[in-house]
Design a protein around this motif. Structure first.
Motif, PDB file in Angstrom:
ATOM      1  N   PRO A  54      99.778 121.971  82.960  1.00 38.72           N
ATOM      2  CA  PRO A  54      98.445 121.345  82.906  1.00 38.72           C
ATOM      3  C   PRO A  54      98.442 119.963  83.553  1.00 38.72           C
ATOM      4  O   PRO A  54      97.440 119.569  84.183  1.00 38.72           O
ATOM      5  N   ALA A  55      99.559 119.227  83.433  1.00 36.39           N
ATOM      6  CA  ALA A  55      99.611 117.900  84.047  1.00 36.39           C
ATOM      7  C   ALA A  55      99.532 118.017  85.565  1.00 36.39           C
ATOM      8  O   ALA A  55      98.807 117.254  86.227  1.00 36.39           O
ATOM      9  N   CYS A 111      98.983 117.734  76.284  1.00 39.15           N
ATOM     10  CA  CYS A 111      99.369 117.118  75.007  1.00 39.15           C
ATOM     11  C   CYS A 111      99.344 118.144  73.878  1.00 39.15           C
ATOM     12  O   CYS A 111     100.188 118.104  72.980  1.00 39.15           O
ATOM     13  N   THR A 112      98.362 119.038  73.928  1.00 42.03           N
ATOM     14  CA  THR A 112      98.278 120.055  72.889  1.00 42.03           C
ATOM     15  C   THR A 112      99.538 120.925  72.885  1.00 42.03           C
ATOM     16  O   THR A 112     100.088 121.243  71.834  1.00 42.03           O
ATOM     17  N   MET A 113      99.978 121.291  74.085  1.00 40.64           N
ATOM     18  CA  MET A 113     101.211 122.079  74.178  1.00 40.64           C
ATOM     19  C   MET A 113     102.379 121.276  73.602  1.00 40.64           C
ATOM     20  O   MET A 113     103.268 121.832  72.950  1.00 40.64           O
ATOM     21  N   THR A 131      95.062 112.106  71.146  1.00 41.15           N
ATOM     22  CA  THR A 131      93.929 111.244  70.803  1.00 41.15           C
ATOM     23  C   THR A 131      93.490 110.445  72.016  1.00 41.15           C
ATOM     24  O   THR A 131      92.305 110.376  72.346  1.00 41.15           O
ATOM     25  N   LEU A 132      94.462 109.829  72.676  1.00 39.93           N
ATOM     26  CA  LEU A 132      94.110 108.943  73.791  1.00 39.93           C
ATOM     27  C   LEU A 132      93.543 109.723  74.967  1.00 39.93           C
ATOM     28  O   LEU A 132      92.608 109.276  75.624  1.00 39.93           O
ATOM     29  N   SER A 133      94.088 110.916  75.234  1.00 42.92           N
ATOM     30  CA  SER A 133      93.613 111.646  76.403  1.00 42.92           C
ATOM     31  C   SER A 133      92.237 112.249  76.158  1.00 42.92           C
ATOM     32  O   SER A 133      91.511 112.524  77.110  1.00 42.92           O
ATOM     33  N   THR A 134      91.861 112.448  74.893  1.00 41.35           N
ATOM     34  CA  THR A 134      90.525 112.995  74.655  1.00 41.35           C
ATOM     35  C   THR A 134      89.467 111.911  74.563  1.00 41.35           C
ATOM     36  O   THR A 134      88.284 112.198  74.628  1.00 41.35           O
ATOM     37  N   PHE A 135      89.920 110.657  74.434  1.00 37.90           N
ATOM     38  CA  PHE A 135      88.925 109.574  74.312  1.00 37.90           C
ATOM     39  C   PHE A 135      87.956 109.527  75.502  1.00 37.90           C
ATOM     40  O   PHE A 135      86.743 109.455  75.304  1.00 37.90           O
ATOM     41  N   ALA A 181      86.940 122.164  68.236  1.00 35.54           N
ATOM     42  CA  ALA A 181      86.966 123.335  67.373  1.00 35.54           C
ATOM     43  C   ALA A 181      88.342 123.970  67.454  1.00 35.54           C
ATOM     44  O   ALA A 181      88.736 124.696  66.566  1.00 35.54           O
ATOM     45  N   VAL A 182      89.095 123.695  68.516  1.00 34.13           N
ATOM     46  CA  VAL A 182      90.393 124.347  68.668  1.00 34.13           C
ATOM     47  C   VAL A 182      91.522 123.321  68.797  1.00 34.13           C
ATOM     48  O   VAL A 182      92.218 123.037  67.825  1.00 34.13           O
ATOM     49  N   ALA A 183      91.693 122.735  69.955  1.00 33.59           N
ATOM     50  CA  ALA A 183      92.932 122.003  70.217  1.00 33.59           C
ATOM     51  C   ALA A 183      93.160 120.818  69.279  1.00 33.59           C
ATOM     52  O   ALA A 183      94.167 120.751  68.582  1.00 33.59           O
ATOM     53  N   VAL A 184      92.223 119.870  69.246  1.00 31.06           N
ATOM     54  CA  VAL A 184      92.470 118.643  68.487  1.00 31.06           C
ATOM     55  C   VAL A 184      92.521 118.899  66.986  1.00 31.06           C
ATOM     56  O   VAL A 184      93.478 118.529  66.304  1.00 31.06           O
TER      57      VAL A 184
END
Lengths: 134, 493, 490
Positions: free
Chosen positions: C14-15, C123-125, C144-148, C248-251
């Motif tokens: 993903p990166a 990050c989720t992985m 947290t930081l990447s979803t901000f 609803a899923v990853a975080v």
């Protein structure tokens, strides 16, 4: 008579407090500098007086180049080290003084005054201008 | 031949450079001389530290005069690390200064500026390396005088006032230190730190020793801006030229902390300072109050340099907190944070230096919307900020980890919790800036600026890279810090 | 390539995708193709890892060793595998959906959106494959930081405010509680590795364990246990694909997943049952289930209602973990999967309505089922799964959770589960029922259906896929069931 025996320390403490008081209470920057100088001087006197021994002479080698004269070991001399240290401290003190006075001169040039409260008022004005800027 | 004289070169390099800088009339040449001085010092520091890590404590008699009469330089893991911090930051910031100082300091004064710059560096290195108590004072004053002059060269007129106030406070602090040293000399008849450490245990009961201890503690605390003796620091940092702020924020308080460590642990010994006087009981609340209140105050600052200055006072609180545990883990945390905080604050102030160069202000309103105009600068600021907060994989996290570990070891879990909670205060004040930078509408002035020149970005990013590198692989720093902590608790330097 | 390296690859892909998206920013079609391809490759890799894990292997990979004795390590165990499978398979579906949504909604800064989206998945992985508490913490924070930037995507004042709440709660709980708990655990045990059966047994007394457990459960703020749930409704300002996949899923699943993982591998379920340290937390979870359902009733905004429904449903998983018995863990683990598919369907539908009909309030959606039949049919399916009615997958997780509660002798909790199901019928079922059976509100323009059509085709495909998955999971939950059984004990 312990009190009188330690009179050099009382002199030191008196000078120090006078300097400290001037430093805190005076609004005039030059007077503050004078106070600071007194403060530092008291420290110098403190050092010098600790090295002094009653009846002691200058610590100079007695005798000729080839040997030490008889009885030289019994010569009472003052400890030279504090005095030497104070030579350094005096130089440092002079440098500090020069620095402080140079700053006062610059402050006078920039703010037009050497009074602490007047300078503070201008500083606050600066702050407000900065805060109000869009 | 040269290797044997590294301790002398460490101090003489910058000292000679200082004299030469003032003599030449060309600003670029004086910078070159300063750079040479800084690089020499850095080389010496690296050489010394690598020898110390080889398990050898270095003793060097200056001018060939043996210890009780002459001045002795001593290097162990503790000051080896401090030397490396100071000299390393010195090189990076001198590199940064070339471009930054030309913008912020009057052109005619630039050779003088580098003279003061080198004196400051020389003094800081001297404090760290010397093994003689009075020599500490002399170097302290050399570095302080340099610093006063450097701060006064700030372009804002308030720089003069803050330099004057710092001078008054600093001189009082230095005088206190001299008095303390004098009392110790009266009591023991020596100025050599190692000899002092040997002779003091017999005199623990003496009131003179206690008074000396008090004078030294207060004097040094003034220098390192321990709450509540920190009032000189925020303005001094805020109005000094950017490069100067970078240098003194990263090094001068660190060196003062080193002096404190030396006196508490090596000279007086941990049994006296923390056993008989239970210093931990005094330092702990002071540190906590410093961390908490100063972080809060930082949140409300609109001048970002001043915000970071308050943050520095709070961060010094973390270092003192580590010291107050008086345990191996606590001291490891303190020494680590000494190093790590130098890296993060250095990087942050240099990033602000880039902003100052382009925008001419570090007020939060001036930073609005700069994220698009100066992406690299602002990315550096954000990365430095994350490190300050203590996000994992940055150096900040490593310090926090050991600090919390140290607190839990002592069974002080509320302190541990407080350390972590206060990190979130850092989140608040850093995030305020990040939000303004990335989401704010650029002001008319900010809209037209471009990215800072490479000559400024390279030093800034070098420090950021160090922040990340030592966060991902902390084995070197933790090793040195651990060795330093054990050396401090072990007694002799 | 050995499975350990594959696990690293699952983080890297993903990166790399993020970088590709950045490079292809000038051509939206290529950019989206890159996103989809990355999703496909990632799913393939995750499947490969699954083969190894299903065969009983435990792939490992050490990335670095930041602190002596504390490595940054990836270890794939069955629970993490479940999470990775769910996130990996839903990412590609969501990307499909997002293409329709973002274009249909004319969002700005789409490239930035896809970049951070891909980073969030990376990050989720990392969270899924974290080999020790330290690694888990790092990826948790990175998530947290990447979803901000995704939460504040709109850039409005409301979005910024929401972003502050989001960061504030998630960072302060994780730094204040979770990190403290991790360091404390390290101090007590000298290790931070995940070990079957836990690492704390015999090293800490009942009191310390109770405090530690509370620190973990509340410190993992992503699980949205009350009173640290405010960030989730706040995050709903984000574009719908973000709400769907991340919130609803990853975080959120990263949160409950972490709690499950800590329960199983740090405390050990036997040790917890023996001490009874988790009983009060069961009731905190139960209270969250009921209270969040009640709040959901009062929300007219569809996404806000779904957010509170999520808070309620997440506590099912926390409840399963706190029951600390085999059935509870199975129920909790299964619910991660079932709720993911159900809730993402619902969010997709909410987004579809927003794009196609520009409606966000439930009361405005009367009669909309006739113009958007597929969307609301899918919503109905998702609702079934959330409530836990056959023939949707949610049935299984509720069933096992119920069994777990009975095993633990907590009949009261069974009642809570039932009440909650009834409540969710009330607040979720009402939406499709009204859409299909209420008369449409009079159209201000006075002609036909006001030009409302079904959602864009890519989005519609995504919706159909996830709703079919809800059925499929009812009929064939075996792969997940087998994985979770491997860690839940006999």
């Amino acid at each position: 008579m312990e009190f009188l025996g330690l009179f050099n320390y009382w002199v030191v403490i008196f000078l120090m407090m006078v300097g400290f008081y001037a430093l805190i209470s005076r609004g005039n920057l030059v007077k503050k500098v004078v106070g600071l100088n007194l403060f530092q001087t008291s420290v110098i006197i403190f050092y010098v007086s600790t090295g002094k021994i009653v009846g002691g002479t200058a610590p100079i080698l007695i005798g000729d180049d080839h040997g030490v004269a008889e009885g030289a070991a019994e010569v009472l001399y003052s400890n030279p080290l504090p005095h030497v240290l104070m030579l350094t401290a005096i130089v440092v003190g002079v440098a500090t003084m020069a620095m402080a006075l140079a700053l006062v001169v610059r402050i006078k040039e920039t703010y037009g005054t050497v009074e602490d409260d007047e300078i503070q008022a201008q500083v606050l004005a600066d702050e407000q201008r900065e805060g109000a800027r869009p | 031949m040269i290797a044997a004289h590294l301790p002398a070169i460490q101090v003489l390099g910058p000292l000679l450079a200082a004299a030469l800088c003032v003599l030449v009339p060309w600003k670029r040449v004086s910078w070159g001389i300063a750079m040479a001085g800084a690089v020499t010092a850095f080389g010496a520091a690296v050489g010394l530290l690598s020898r110390v890590l080889g398990g050898e404590d270095i003793r060097y008699a200056l001018g060939g005069w043996a210890a009780p009469w002459g001045i002795e330089y001593r290097v162990d893991a503790v000051n080896g690390l401090v030397l490396l911090i100071v000299a390393g930051i010195g090189v990076v910031v001198t590199l940064f200064a070339l471009t930054s100082v030309e913008r912020e300091v009057d052109e005619r004064r630039i050779p003088l500026f580098y003279g003061a710059w080198m004196l400051c560096l020389c003094g800081l290195l001297g404090i760290a390396i010397t093994g003689d108590a009075f020599n500490i004072f002399v170097f302290l004053e050399i570095s302080s005088l340099g610093t006063y002059a450097l701060i006064a060269m700030g372009s804002d007129r308030r720089a003069l006032v803050s330099a004057f106030r710092y001078l008054i406070m600093g001189s009082i602090g230095a005088s206190f230190i001299v008095i303390g040293i004098g009392l110790l000399y009266v009591e023991t008849g020596t100025l050599n730190l190692a000899d002092l450490a040997e002779r003091l245990p017999a005199l623990y009961g003496e009131r003179t020793v206690l008074v000396a201890f008090a004078f030294l503690t207060v004097g040094t605390s003034l220098k390192l801006a321990l709450f509540p003796l920190h009032v000189w620091l925020p303005d001094a940092y805020a109005f000094a030229p950017s490069a100067v702020t970078g240098l003194i924020a990263a090094t001068s308080t660190k060196v003062a902390v080193y002096v404190l460590l030396r006196f508490f642990f090596t000279v007086f010994g941990v049994t006296y300072s923390f056993g008989e006087l239970s210093l931990g009981m005094w330092l702990l609340p002071l540190a906590l109050v410093a961390i908490f209140t100063m972080s809060l105050v930082a949140i409300f600052q609109r001048n970002i340099k001043r915000m970071l200055a308050y943050s520095s006072v709070a961060q010094i609180g973390y270092i003192i907190l580590g010291i107050s545990f008086a345990s191996v883990t606590g001291l490891t945390a303190a020494t680590l944070h000494l190093f790590n905080h130098a890296l993060m604050k250095g990087a942050l102030f240099l990033a602000l230096g880039c902003v100052m160069y382009r925008v001419g202000s570090v007020h939060i309103d001036a930073l609005r919307g700069l994220g698009r105009r100066m992406p690299w600068t602002m990315a550096a600021f954000t990365a430095g900020g994350l490190s300050l907060i203590g996000v994992p994989l940055t150096v900040g996290f490593v310090s926090k980890w050991y600090l919390v570990l140290g607190a839990l070891e002592q069974g002080m879990w509320p302190v541990a919790a407080l350390v972590l909670v206060t990190s979130t205060l850092a989140v608040v004040y850093i995030w305020r800036v990040v939000e303004a930078v990335y989401f704010g509408e650029p002001s008319a002035r900010a809209d037209s600026v471009s990215e800072a020149p490479l000559r400024l970005l390279v030093p800034t990013w070098a420090l950021i890279a160090a922040n990340l590198y030592f966060g991902i692989d902390a084995s070197l720093t933790t090793n040195v810090a651990g060795q330093a902590a054990r050396a401090l608790l072990g007694g002799a330097p | 390539m050995n499975p350990g390296e594959l696990a690293l690859l699952a983080l890297v892909i993903p990166a790399v995708g993020a970088v590709l998206v950045g490079l292809l920013r000038s051509s939206p079609n290529l950019r989206e193709a890159a996103s989809l391809t990355t999703g496909g490759v990632l799913l393939g890799v995750v499947m490969q890892i699954h083969r190894a894990v299903a065969a009983g292997e435990t792939p490992r990979f050490v990335l670095a060793e930041p602190l002596p004795g504390i490595p940054l390590e990836l270890v794939v165990e069955p629970l993490g595998m479940i999470f990775a499978l769910v996130a990996g398979s839903l990412w590609i579906v969501t990307t499909l959906y997002a293409i329709g949504y973002m274009r249909g909604h004319h969002e700005k800064n789409q490239t930035r959106f896809y970049i951070f989206f891909a980073l969030a998945i990376s990050c989720t992985m990392g969270v899924a494959f974290a080999g020790n508490l330290f690694t888990l913490f790092i990826f948790y924070e990175a998530l947290t930081l990447s979803t901000f930037p995704l939460v504040t995507h709109a850039g409005t004042d409301a979005a910024k405010r929401a972003g502050r709440v989001y960061l504030g709660i998630l960072l302060s709980t994780s730094i204040g509680f979770q990190l403290l708990a991790i360091i404390w655990t390290y101090l007590l045990t000298g290790t931070i590795d995940f070990e079957m059966g836990g690492i704390l047994e015999g090293r800490a007394g009942a009191g310390v364990v109770a405090v530690l457990l509370a620190l973990y459960v509340f410190g993992i703020g992503k699980a949205a246990l009350m009173p640290f749930h405010r960030w989730l409704p706040a995050a709903m300002v984000a574009p719908t694909p973000v709400s769907a996949l991340l919130h609803a899923v990853a975080v959120v699943k990263a949160g409950v997943f972490s709690i499950l993982k800590v329960t199983i591998y740090v405390f050990g379920i036997d040790f917890l049952t023996q001490l009874g340290a988790s009983v009060w937390l069961m009731w905190v979870a139960a209270a969250t289930i009921i209270l969040a359902s009640l709040v959901a009733f009062r929300k007219d905004n569809l996404k806000a209602r779904l957010a509170y429904s999520t808070i309620s449903q997440l506590s099912y998983v926390v409840l399963g973990a706190m029951l600390a018995n085999t059935m509870g863990i199975i129920g909790g683990g299964m619910h991660i999967v079932m709720h993911a598919f159900g809730k993402i369907t619902l969010f997709f539908c909410a987004g579809a309505v927003m794009v196609a009909a520009h409606k966000t309030e439930i009361s405005d959606m009367k009669g909309l089922g006739r113009t958007m039949p597929v969307t609301f049919a899918a919503f109905f399916v998702g609702t079934l799964s959330i409530i836990g009615l056959p023939p949707a997958g949610g049935t299984w997780s509720k069933w096992f959770l119920g069994l777990g509660a009975l095993d633990a002798g907590q009949v009261g909790l069974v009642a809570v589960l039932m009440v909650s199901s009834l409540l969710s019928i009330g607040y979720l079922m009402i939406v499709p029922v009204r859409a299909f059976f209420s008369p449409a509100a009079p159209n201000p323009h006075g002609h036909g259906n006001g030009g409302i059509h079904e959602a864009p085709l890519p989005s519609l495909i995504a919706i159909v896929i996830t709703s079919l998955c809800c059925f499929a999971l009812f009929a064939y939950p075996d792969p997940f069931f087998r994985l979770i059984s491997m860690v839940a004990g006999p």
